[in-house]
Design a protein around this motif. Structure first.
Motif, PDB file in Angstrom:
ATOM      1  N   PRO A  47       0.807  -1.224   0.000  1.00  0.00           N
ATOM      2  CA  PRO A  47       0.000   0.000   0.000  1.00  0.00           C
ATOM      3  C   PRO A  47       0.842   1.277   0.000  1.00  0.00           C
ATOM      4  O   PRO A  47       0.433   2.287  -0.588  1.00  0.00           O
ATOM      5  N   GLN A  48       2.005   1.246   0.627  1.00  0.00           N
ATOM      6  CA  GLN A  48       2.860   2.446   0.618  1.00  0.00           C
ATOM      7  C   GLN A  48       3.367   2.745  -0.786  1.00  0.00           C
ATOM      8  O   GLN A  48       3.494   3.905  -1.173  1.00  0.00           O
ATOM      9  N   TYR A  49       3.656   1.700  -1.549  1.00  0.00           N
ATOM     10  CA  TYR A  49       4.078   1.897  -2.934  1.00  0.00           C
ATOM     11  C   TYR A  49       2.926   2.449  -3.766  1.00  0.00           C
ATOM     12  O   TYR A  49       3.120   3.341  -4.601  1.00  0.00           O
ATOM     13  N   LEU A  50       1.717   1.960  -3.524  1.00  0.00           N
ATOM     14  CA  LEU A  50       0.553   2.489  -4.242  1.00  0.00           C
ATOM     15  C   LEU A  50       0.335   3.960  -3.910  1.00  0.00           C
ATOM     16  O   LEU A  50       0.006   4.761  -4.793  1.00  0.00           O
ATOM     17  N   ASN A  51       0.550   4.326  -2.648  1.00  0.00           N
ATOM     18  CA  ASN A  51       0.446   5.720  -2.236  1.00  0.00           C
ATOM     19  C   ASN A  51       1.489   6.569  -2.967  1.00  0.00           C
ATOM     20  O   ASN A  51       1.198   7.665  -3.436  1.00  0.00           O
ATOM     21  N   TYR A  52       2.698   6.039  -3.097  1.00  0.00           N
ATOM     22  CA  TYR A  52       3.775   6.707  -3.826  1.00  0.00           C
ATOM     23  C   TYR A  52       3.363   6.930  -5.289  1.00  0.00           C
ATOM     24  O   TYR A  52       3.536   8.022  -5.830  1.00  0.00           O
ATOM     25  N   LEU A  53       2.822   5.881  -5.925  1.00  0.00           N
ATOM     26  CA  LEU A  53       2.392   6.003  -7.325  1.00  0.00           C
ATOM     27  C   LEU A  53       1.289   7.048  -7.472  1.00  0.00           C
ATOM     28  O   LEU A  53       1.286   7.836  -8.417  1.00  0.00           O
ATOM     29  N   THR A  87      -2.429 -13.810  -3.011  1.00  0.00           N
ATOM     30  CA  THR A  87      -3.669 -13.221  -2.502  1.00  0.00           C
ATOM     31  C   THR A  87      -3.576 -11.702  -2.463  1.00  0.00           C
ATOM     32  O   THR A  87      -4.422 -11.004  -3.024  1.00  0.00           O
ATOM     33  N   ALA A  88      -2.553 -11.173  -1.821  1.00  0.00           N
ATOM     34  CA  ALA A  88      -2.397  -9.719  -1.712  1.00  0.00           C
ATOM     35  C   ALA A  88      -2.147  -9.086  -3.074  1.00  0.00           C
ATOM     36  O   ALA A  88      -2.734  -8.047  -3.415  1.00  0.00           O
ATOM     37  N   THR A  89      -1.300  -9.708  -3.863  1.00  0.00           N
ATOM     38  CA  THR A  89      -0.960  -9.159  -5.182  1.00  0.00           C
ATOM     39  C   THR A  89      -2.187  -9.076  -6.072  1.00  0.00           C
ATOM     40  O   THR A  89      -2.460  -8.038  -6.677  1.00  0.00           O
ATOM     41  N   ASP A 109      -3.215   7.932   5.161  1.00  0.00           N
ATOM     42  CA  ASP A 109      -4.024   7.264   6.182  1.00  0.00           C
ATOM     43  C   ASP A 109      -4.636   5.974   5.648  1.00  0.00           C
ATOM     44  O   ASP A 109      -4.686   4.965   6.357  1.00  0.00           O
ATOM     45  N   LEU A 110      -5.099   5.990   4.396  1.00  0.00           N
ATOM     46  CA  LEU A 110      -5.647   4.774   3.797  1.00  0.00           C
ATOM     47  C   LEU A 110      -4.552   3.721   3.635  1.00  0.00           C
ATOM     48  O   LEU A 110      -4.760   2.554   3.956  1.00  0.00           O
ATOM     49  N   ALA A 111      -3.387   4.138   3.164  1.00  0.00           N
ATOM     50  CA  ALA A 111      -2.278   3.191   3.002  1.00  0.00           C
ATOM     51  C   ALA A 111      -1.930   2.555   4.351  1.00  0.00           C
ATOM     52  O   ALA A 111      -1.750   1.337   4.444  1.00  0.00           O
ATOM     53  N   MET A 116      -2.218  -2.017   8.374  1.00  0.00           N
ATOM     54  CA  MET A 116      -2.674  -2.530   9.663  1.00  0.00           C
ATOM     55  C   MET A 116      -3.674  -3.670   9.482  1.00  0.00           C
ATOM     56  O   MET A 116      -3.607  -4.681  10.191  1.00  0.00           O
ATOM     57  N   GLU A 117      -4.583  -3.538   8.532  1.00  0.00           N
ATOM     58  CA  GLU A 117      -5.561  -4.590   8.260  1.00  0.00           C
ATOM     59  C   GLU A 117      -4.857  -5.861   7.774  1.00  0.00           C
ATOM     60  O   GLU A 117      -5.229  -6.974   8.164  1.00  0.00           O
ATOM     61  N   GLY A 118      -3.851  -5.697   6.938  1.00  0.00           N
ATOM     62  CA  GLY A 118      -3.086  -6.848   6.463  1.00  0.00           C
ATOM     63  C   GLY A 118      -2.371  -7.569   7.592  1.00  0.00           C
ATOM     64  O   GLY A 118      -2.355  -8.805   7.647  1.00  0.00           O
ATOM     65  N   MET A 119      -1.784  -6.800   8.517  1.00  0.00           N
ATOM     66  CA  MET A 119      -1.105  -7.422   9.660  1.00  0.00           C
ATOM     67  C   MET A 119      -2.106  -8.127  10.564  1.00  0.00           C
ATOM     68  O   MET A 119      -1.851  -9.236  11.032  1.00  0.00           O
ATOM     69  N   LYS A 120      -3.242  -7.505  10.794  1.00  0.00           N
ATOM     70  CA  LYS A 120      -4.288  -8.106  11.621  1.00  0.00           C
ATOM     71  C   LYS A 120      -4.766  -9.428  11.010  1.00  0.00           C
ATOM     72  O   LYS A 120      -4.901 -10.434  11.702  1.00  0.00           O
ATOM     73  N   THR A 121      -4.990  -9.422   9.719  1.00  0.00           N
ATOM     74  CA  THR A 121      -5.435 -10.630   9.019  1.00  0.00           C
ATOM     75  C   THR A 121      -4.390 -11.734   9.116  1.00  0.00           C
ATOM     76  O   THR A 121      -4.727 -12.903   9.343  1.00  0.00           O
ATOM     77  N   ALA A 122      -3.119 -11.375   8.978  1.00  0.00           N
ATOM     78  CA  ALA A 122      -2.046 -12.369   9.058  1.00  0.00           C
ATOM     79  C   ALA A 122      -1.975 -12.989  10.451  1.00  0.00           C
ATOM     80  O   ALA A 122      -1.820 -14.209  10.592  1.00  0.00           O
TER      81      ALA A 122
END
Length: 129
Positions: A47-53, A87-89, A109-111, A116-122
């Motif tokens: 998500p941080q890379y998507l935010n960068y893009l 899955t994530a990709t 904030d969305l990124a 956080m949601e990804g870590m929670k799911t893992a």
């Protein structure tokens, strides 16, 4: 004319050949097109890379959006098996097709919420397993 995802009509491109033992595919900076596209599509799970893009206006560029559409070939065999985190990709590749998400991901904030949601799911997945 320049080459690359920002200047090529991605709709006319065929997916790269799946690597085979002695394939003589042309190299770009020492890497095959398959390797470059694999690395890029997997980077979309971040998500941080998507935010960068988004912050650099790539996600509003029609040629780049067409390139994201072209990358849909990663959702099908035989390419699918090469993804480290399918899955994530694949989820990110899917939601990047939505204009609203491409606009919203500019928010740090969305990124962060997605991370956080990804870590929670893992963590939940490991508890269940």
């Amino acid at each position: 004319m320049e080459s690359g995802p920002m200047s090529v009509d991605s709709a006319v491109l065929d997916p790269p050949a799946v690597p085979e033992g002695g394939a003589n595919e042309p190299k770009h900076g020492g890497y095959s097109r398959f390797e470059l596209e694999l690395e890029f599509v997997q980077s979309l799970a971040n998500p941080q890379y998507l935010n960068y893009l988004a912050a650099r206006k790539f996600l509003t560029n029609p040629a780049f959006i067409a390139y994201l559409d072209y990358l849909q070939y990663w959702t099908r065999p035989p390419y699918l098996k090469y993804l480290t985190y399918p899955t994530a990709t694949l989820k990110m590749l899917e939601i990047l097709q939505q204009e609203k998400f491409r606009q919203d991901i500019i928010s740090p904030d969305l990124a962060q919420a997605m991370i956080m949601e990804g870590m929670k799911t893992a963590v939940e997945w490991h508890r269940e397993g």
